[in-house]
Write an enzyme that holds these catalytic residues in place. Structure first.
Site, PDB file in Angstrom:
ATOM      1  N   LEU A  88       0.901  -1.198   0.042  1.00  0.00           N
ATOM      2  CA  LEU A  88      -0.100   0.118  -0.048  1.00  0.00           C
ATOM      3  C   LEU A  88       0.917   1.050   0.037  1.00  0.00           C
ATOM      4  O   LEU A  88       0.314   2.425   0.197  1.00  0.00           O
ATOM      5  CB  LEU A  88      -0.849  -0.031   1.096  1.00  0.00           C
ATOM      6  CG  LEU A  88      -1.966  -1.117   1.409  1.00  0.00           C
ATOM      7  CD1 LEU A  88      -3.074  -1.122   2.418  1.00  0.00           C
ATOM      8  CD2 LEU A  88      -2.796  -1.149  -0.003  1.00  0.00           C
ATOM      9  N   LEU A  90       3.981   3.799  -1.885  1.00  0.00           N
ATOM     10  CA  LEU A  90       4.460   4.238  -3.019  1.00  0.00           C
ATOM     11  C   LEU A  90       5.629   3.800  -3.418  1.00  0.00           C
ATOM     12  O   LEU A  90       6.496   3.783  -2.174  1.00  0.00           O
ATOM     13  CB  LEU A  90       4.371   5.822  -3.257  1.00  0.00           C
ATOM     14  CG  LEU A  90       4.391   6.341  -4.751  1.00  0.00           C
ATOM     15  CD1 LEU A  90       3.444   6.048  -5.383  1.00  0.00           C
ATOM     16  CD2 LEU A  90       4.648   7.967  -4.728  1.00  0.00           C
ATOM     17  N   ILE A  91       6.079   3.348  -4.370  1.00  0.00           N
ATOM     18  CA  ILE A  91       7.347   2.788  -4.753  1.00  0.00           C
ATOM     19  C   ILE A  91       8.298   4.011  -5.054  1.00  0.00           C
ATOM     20  O   ILE A  91       8.019   4.733  -5.865  1.00  0.00           O
ATOM     21  CB  ILE A  91       7.395   1.813  -5.956  1.00  0.00           C
ATOM     22  CG1 ILE A  91       6.471   0.523  -5.520  1.00  0.00           C
ATOM     23  CG2 ILE A  91       8.812   1.336  -6.208  1.00  0.00           C
ATOM     24  CD1 ILE A  91       7.018  -0.168  -4.388  1.00  0.00           C
ATOM     25  N   HIS A 107      -4.001  -4.755  -9.032  1.00  0.00           N
ATOM     26  CA  HIS A 107      -4.956  -3.750  -8.415  1.00  0.00           C
ATOM     27  C   HIS A 107      -6.323  -4.463  -8.361  1.00  0.00           C
ATOM     28  O   HIS A 107      -6.708  -4.959  -9.408  1.00  0.00           O
ATOM     29  CB  HIS A 107      -4.937  -2.357  -9.193  1.00  0.00           C
ATOM     30  CG  HIS A 107      -6.054  -1.320  -8.690  1.00  0.00           C
ATOM     31  ND1 HIS A 107      -5.796  -0.595  -7.464  1.00  0.00           N
ATOM     32  CD2 HIS A 107      -7.178  -1.050  -9.070  1.00  0.00           C
ATOM     33  CE1 HIS A 107      -6.672   0.113  -6.985  1.00  0.00           C
ATOM     34  NE2 HIS A 107      -7.509  -0.018  -8.015  1.00  0.00           N
ATOM     35  N   GLU A 177      -7.951 -12.345  -8.794  1.00  0.00           N
ATOM     36  CA  GLU A 177      -6.539 -11.858  -8.747  1.00  0.00           C
ATOM     37  C   GLU A 177      -5.512 -12.878  -8.660  1.00  0.00           C
ATOM     38  O   GLU A 177      -4.370 -12.918  -9.259  1.00  0.00           O
ATOM     39  CB  GLU A 177      -6.444 -10.818  -7.512  1.00  0.00           C
ATOM     40  CG  GLU A 177      -7.072  -9.736  -7.470  1.00  0.00           C
ATOM     41  CD  GLU A 177      -6.692  -8.952  -6.007  1.00  0.00           C
ATOM     42  OE1 GLU A 177      -5.511  -9.046  -5.493  1.00  0.00           O
ATOM     43  OE2 GLU A 177      -7.744  -8.545  -5.684  1.00  0.00           O
TER      44      GLU A 177
END
Ligand code: GRF
Length: 207
Positions: A88, A90-91, A107, A177
């Site tokens: 969850l 940000l990279i 996602h 998923e």
């Protein structure tokens, strides 16, 4: 191939990927699991199996891995691909650059709809039900520096019935998923993802 899997929660996608690797559907092994939450289910599961784990980003006020140190750790572990499975945060750009076109995210909605910062987990399915859309499903995409904005590789769809609750939708999507993520990861590590002439849209060879 060696992969790193990033998790923040229960790790059902991690477990599904691992099962696909164990039965030969994905030619890869999980070399390291990374999480922002050291106590989450995905990390506990990894520890039980002796899979090395890393915390990123470090907890507030604690020392720990800088983005460059994280990249160095992954490289040292021989990691060729990075898979975000319910992660969850940000990279960092350093990781995006180091693993350009080698890093995937799953996602739980049909991007570009129901995506972007804050659109994760149950919020997504609540928004899907509230919107009245008739279909939803997971998206697998390459990761760039903006949440959920990378090039889409594959999607699956499932009907949203008028009687469906967000929990019903979540369960229907999570099952898909697990299927689509393993399918795309298998293509990625086998070198079966090409980029379309002109616009660079990813295509799985033979599909
Ligand atoms: C779920 O909401 C899933 O849809 C998304 O991340 C959340 C946790 O997944 N990809 P997991 O069970 O930790 O893999």
């Amino acid at each position: 191939a060696k992969v790193a899997v990033f998790v923040s929660g229960g790790g059902s996608n991690l477990r599904a990927l691992h099962a696909a690797m164990e039965d030969g559907r994905v030619n890869a092994e999980v070399a390291v699991v990374v999480s922002n939450i050291p106590s989450c289910g995905g990390v506990e599961w990894s520890r039980e199996r002796g899979i090395p784990t890393l915390t990123y980003p470090p907890k507030k006020g604690e020392d720990g891995l800088t983005p460059d140190a994280l990249v160095a750790q992954l490289r040292d572990a021989g990691v060729g691909y990075v898979l975000l499975a319910g992660y969850l945060r940000l990279i960092p750009p350093q990781l995006c650059r180091a693993y350009e076109d080698k890093m995937l995210n799953i996602h739980p909605a049909l991007l570009p709809a129901f995506g972007g910062k804050g659109m994760h987990g149950h919020h997504v399915h609540e928004a899907v039900v509230a919107s009245g859309v008739r279909f939803t499903g997971p998206t697998v995409h390459f990761v760039n520096e903006e949440f959920d904005k990378g090039k889409i590789v594959a999607q699956r769809h499932v009907r949203v019935a008028p009687s469906d609750t967000p929990d019903d939708v979540a369960a229907n999507v999570l099952r898909l998923e697990h299927e689509v993520f393993s399918h795309v990861v298998s293509a990625l590590v086998d070198g079966r993802i090409r980029f379309r002439d002109g616009d660079g849209v990813p295509v799985i060879v033979g599909e």
